[in-house]
Design a protein around this motif. Sequence first.
Motif, PDB file in Angstrom:
ATOM      1  N   ASN A   7     -80.774  36.605  12.454  1.00  0.00           N
ATOM      2  CA  ASN A   7     -81.692  37.374  11.552  1.00  0.00           C
ATOM      3  C   ASN A   7     -82.496  38.459  12.142  1.00  0.00           C
ATOM      4  O   ASN A   7     -82.595  39.420  11.339  1.00  0.00           O
ATOM      5  CB  ASN A   7     -83.242  36.244  11.643  1.00  0.00           C
ATOM      6  CG  ASN A   7     -83.118  35.231  10.546  1.00  0.00           C
ATOM      7  OD1 ASN A   7     -81.893  35.349   9.766  1.00  0.00           O
ATOM      8  ND2 ASN A   7     -83.822  34.190  10.683  1.00  0.00           N
TER       9      ASN A   7
ATOM     10  N   LYS B  41     -79.772  40.821  11.017  1.00  0.00           N
ATOM     11  CA  LYS B  41     -79.791  40.881   9.818  1.00  0.00           C
ATOM     12  C   LYS B  41     -80.863  41.889   9.035  1.00  0.00           C
ATOM     13  O   LYS B  41     -80.854  42.761   8.372  1.00  0.00           O
ATOM     14  CB  LYS B  41     -79.696  39.747   9.136  1.00  0.00           C
ATOM     15  CG  LYS B  41     -79.563  39.584   7.624  1.00  0.00           C
ATOM     16  CD  LYS B  41     -79.008  38.262   7.137  1.00  0.00           C
ATOM     17  CE  LYS B  41     -79.879  37.177   7.151  1.00  0.00           C
ATOM     18  NZ  LYS B  41     -79.779  35.990   6.471  1.00  0.00           N
ATOM     19  N   TYR B  42     -82.064  41.532   9.921  1.00  0.00           N
ATOM     20  CA  TYR B  42     -83.291  42.123   9.098  1.00  0.00           C
ATOM     21  C   TYR B  42     -83.831  43.367   9.845  1.00  0.00           C
ATOM     22  O   TYR B  42     -84.838  43.800   9.803  1.00  0.00           O
ATOM     23  CB  TYR B  42     -84.505  41.323   9.115  1.00  0.00           C
ATOM     24  CG  TYR B  42     -84.031  40.037   8.361  1.00  0.00           C
ATOM     25  CD1 TYR B  42     -84.055  40.174   6.764  1.00  0.00           C
ATOM     26  CD2 TYR B  42     -83.773  38.911   8.619  1.00  0.00           C
ATOM     27  CE1 TYR B  42     -83.631  39.210   5.935  1.00  0.00           C
ATOM     28  CE2 TYR B  42     -83.424  37.740   7.635  1.00  0.00           C
ATOM     29  CZ  TYR B  42     -83.575  37.978   6.292  1.00  0.00           C
ATOM     30  OH  TYR B  42     -83.148  36.883   5.517  1.00  0.00           O
TER      31      TYR B  42
ATOM     32  N   GLY C 121     -90.300  43.882   9.991  1.00  0.00           N
ATOM     33  CA  GLY C 121     -91.454  42.968  10.412  1.00  0.00           C
ATOM     34  C   GLY C 121     -91.609  42.157   9.211  1.00  0.00           C
ATOM     35  O   GLY C 121     -91.004  41.982   8.286  1.00  0.00           O
ATOM     36  N   ILE C 122     -92.792  41.011   9.644  1.00  0.00           N
ATOM     37  CA  ILE C 122     -92.995  40.060   8.768  1.00  0.00           C
ATOM     38  C   ILE C 122     -94.695  40.262   8.497  1.00  0.00           C
ATOM     39  O   ILE C 122     -95.435  40.000   9.411  1.00  0.00           O
ATOM     40  CB  ILE C 122     -92.390  38.577   9.358  1.00  0.00           C
ATOM     41  CG1 ILE C 122     -91.260  38.791   9.533  1.00  0.00           C
ATOM     42  CG2 ILE C 122     -93.076  37.564   8.165  1.00  0.00           C
ATOM     43  CD1 ILE C 122     -90.768  37.417  10.078  1.00  0.00           C
TER      44      ILE C 122
ATOM     45  N   ARG D 257     -87.677  32.379   1.168  1.00  0.00           N
ATOM     46  CA  ARG D 257     -87.396  33.799   1.594  1.00  0.00           C
ATOM     47  C   ARG D 257     -88.348  34.871   1.239  1.00  0.00           C
ATOM     48  O   ARG D 257     -88.813  34.375   0.009  1.00  0.00           O
ATOM     49  CB  ARG D 257     -85.611  34.145   1.098  1.00  0.00           C
ATOM     50  CG  ARG D 257     -84.873  32.826   1.093  1.00  0.00           C
ATOM     51  CD  ARG D 257     -83.415  33.344   0.920  1.00  0.00           C
ATOM     52  NE  ARG D 257     -83.209  34.688   1.878  1.00  0.00           N
ATOM     53  CZ  ARG D 257     -82.426  35.538   1.477  1.00  0.00           C
ATOM     54  NH1 ARG D 257     -81.872  35.659   0.133  1.00  0.00           N
ATOM     55  NH2 ARG D 257     -82.062  36.556   2.440  1.00  0.00           N
TER      56      ARG D 257
ATOM     57  N   GLY E 195     -78.958  35.396   2.040  1.00  0.00           N
ATOM     58  CA  GLY E 195     -79.397  34.184   2.962  1.00  0.00           C
ATOM     59  C   GLY E 195     -79.798  33.046   2.288  1.00  0.00           C
ATOM     60  O   GLY E 195     -79.769  33.057   0.971  1.00  0.00           O
ATOM     61  N   THR E 196     -80.281  31.933   2.822  1.00  0.00           N
ATOM     62  CA  THR E 196     -80.492  30.716   2.172  1.00  0.00           C
ATOM     63  C   THR E 196     -82.085  30.030   2.417  1.00  0.00           C
ATOM     64  O   THR E 196     -82.107  29.286   1.618  1.00  0.00           O
ATOM     65  CB  THR E 196     -79.593  29.528   2.567  1.00  0.00           C
ATOM     66  OG1 THR E 196     -79.767  29.301   4.024  1.00  0.00           O
ATOM     67  CG2 THR E 196     -77.972  29.709   2.298  1.00  0.00           C
TER      68      THR E 196
ATOM     69  N   SER F  56     -90.323  42.266  14.654  1.00  0.00           N
ATOM     70  CA  SER F  56     -91.100  40.906  14.923  1.00  0.00           C
ATOM     71  C   SER F  56     -90.345  40.277  16.342  1.00  0.00           C
ATOM     72  O   SER F  56     -89.505  40.832  16.780  1.00  0.00           O
ATOM     73  CB  SER F  56     -90.582  40.000  13.731  1.00  0.00           C
ATOM     74  OG  SER F  56     -89.854  40.358  12.881  1.00  0.00           O
TER      75      SER F  56
ATOM     76  N   ASP G 240     -87.005  42.207  17.654  1.00  0.00           N
ATOM     77  CA  ASP G 240     -86.294  43.247  16.629  1.00  0.00           C
ATOM     78  C   ASP G 240     -87.058  44.477  16.463  1.00  0.00           C
ATOM     79  O   ASP G 240     -88.324  44.103  16.615  1.00  0.00           O
ATOM     80  CB  ASP G 240     -85.461  42.724  15.695  1.00  0.00           C
ATOM     81  CG  ASP G 240     -86.358  42.067  14.501  1.00  0.00           C
ATOM     82  OD1 ASP G 240     -87.227  43.043  13.938  1.00  0.00           O
ATOM     83  OD2 ASP G 240     -86.594  40.900  14.253  1.00  0.00           O
TER      84      ASP G 240
ATOM     85  N   LEU H  98     -82.801  28.560   5.021  1.00  0.00           N
ATOM     86  CA  LEU H  98     -82.643  27.277   5.680  1.00  0.00           C
ATOM     87  C   LEU H  98     -82.918  27.748   7.102  1.00  0.00           C
ATOM     88  O   LEU H  98     -83.216  26.929   7.879  1.00  0.00           O
ATOM     89  CB  LEU H  98     -81.330  26.563   5.501  1.00  0.00           C
ATOM     90  CG  LEU H  98     -81.096  25.681   4.441  1.00  0.00           C
ATOM     91  CD1 LEU H  98     -79.917  25.060   4.603  1.00  0.00           C
ATOM     92  CD2 LEU H  98     -82.232  24.618   4.564  1.00  0.00           C
TER      93      LEU H  98
ATOM     94  N   LEU I  83     -84.856  29.385   9.433  1.00  0.00           N
ATOM     95  CA  LEU I  83     -86.095  29.536  10.081  1.00  0.00           C
ATOM     96  C   LEU I  83     -86.576  27.831  10.376  1.00  0.00           C
ATOM     97  O   LEU I  83     -87.238  27.431  10.999  1.00  0.00           O
ATOM     98  CB  LEU I  83     -86.918  30.517   9.845  1.00  0.00           C
ATOM     99  CG  LEU I  83     -86.627  31.769  10.304  1.00  0.00           C
ATOM    100  CD1 LEU I  83     -87.772  32.748   9.854  1.00  0.00           C
ATOM    101  CD2 LEU I  83     -86.817  31.902  11.702  1.00  0.00           C
ATOM    102  N   TYR I  84     -86.407  27.393   8.901  1.00  0.00           N
ATOM    103  CA  TYR I  84     -86.699  25.965   8.845  1.00  0.00           C
ATOM    104  C   TYR I  84     -86.036  25.025   9.777  1.00  0.00           C
ATOM    105  O   TYR I  84     -86.719  24.103  10.458  1.00  0.00           O
ATOM    106  CB  TYR I  84     -86.480  25.448   7.346  1.00  0.00           C
ATOM    107  CG  TYR I  84     -86.342  23.940   7.112  1.00  0.00           C
ATOM    108  CD1 TYR I  84     -87.441  23.303   7.224  1.00  0.00           C
ATOM    109  CD2 TYR I  84     -85.189  23.481   7.020  1.00  0.00           C
ATOM    110  CE1 TYR I  84     -87.587  21.949   7.104  1.00  0.00           C
ATOM    111  CE2 TYR I  84     -85.106  22.136   7.012  1.00  0.00           C
ATOM    112  CZ  TYR I  84     -86.363  21.230   6.869  1.00  0.00           C
ATOM    113  OH  TYR I  84     -86.313  19.746   6.749  1.00  0.00           O
TER     114      TYR I  84
END
Length: 328
Positions: free
Chosen positions: A232, A235-236, A264-265, A279, A290-291, A319, A260, A293, A295-296
Amino acid sequence: MGLVQYFRKKHLSFVTLVSWFLLFYIIAALVFWFISLETQNQQMYVYRVSELKRDEPTYYNKVMEAEKARRLKSIQYIGEGSIFLLLILVGAGFVYRATKRQIMVSHQQQNFMMAVTHELKTPIAVTRLNLETMLKRKLEDAQREKLLRNTLQEANRLNELCNNILVSAQLEAGAYRLERQELDISALAQAVADDCITRYPQRTIVTTIPSEIYVDGEQLLLQLLVSNLLENALKYSAKDKPVLLGLAIEGKQVKLTVADEGAGIPDTEKKKIFTKFYRIGSESTRSTKGTGLGLYLCKKIATDHKGSIAVKDNTPQGSIFTVTLQSA
Ligand code: ADP
């Protein structure tokens, strides 16, 4: 897809409209009944008083009694009405929230199905094309290596996707037996980082991992946890930004951090990202695949290990995900 989303939105507005209508109807009926009963109560009082004879010595007492009876009835109506109203409001709130959640889950599931189909097809298509190219043409060594590397990366993506889906399903069904053992998390984290370094040679992955930190855990699950977080972070965030993987021991707690310097979030999303299939943004505006799934699963794995996961902002941007586990 625009049409599907339009109907989904309409579906929610329709449910909202019907719930509000029913609620207003019930409340209006309640108010109507209250006013009717109160009017009846008042009429009863007037009737009772008019039946009394003014010249009786107990006249005044009887009026007082009738007045008391009227007041008691009023209090009873107000009490019962308020409790009824409260129950209706609480019930309506619950039903509305449950329906809304149900609709959201079904949207997310549909998004998930679309995402999975895409995620499955892309690596297969790319792999096939690469292999066909290698079969048909005589390539230079460097070119061949590039294609092979690319194919391997796609195969790894496919593998991770399958792992995420399978493990989620197994953990949820309670079919996964956690076989915990004393595990060298330092070696595990380093191995996941090394794997990422080979797979993404153009990226900078910095590790701060002291050796020989142990936790009680399951190897496969913890590997999945670390690799989901690292993937992640890669990717982000932009290609020229570094990703940090750190491990530290604080008392009895082992803290694993992945930082990273991406976008950020937002605070409003920080809790939601750990829910299944969630997402950020909508399917049409998202550029990353992505899916929902990953972080879940990270959260599920952390809590199944009696640990926790949290996210905070990095400085100047990006983040930091922190997983806290118990040291062995
Ligand atoms: P996926 O990456 O497959 O969409 P995840 O469950 O791993 O699913 O992540 C959920 C969402 O959280 C992502 O869609 C993304 O919007 C956000 N997210 C996760 N990790 C990061 C990160 N390091 N930086 C920014 N956003 C992130």
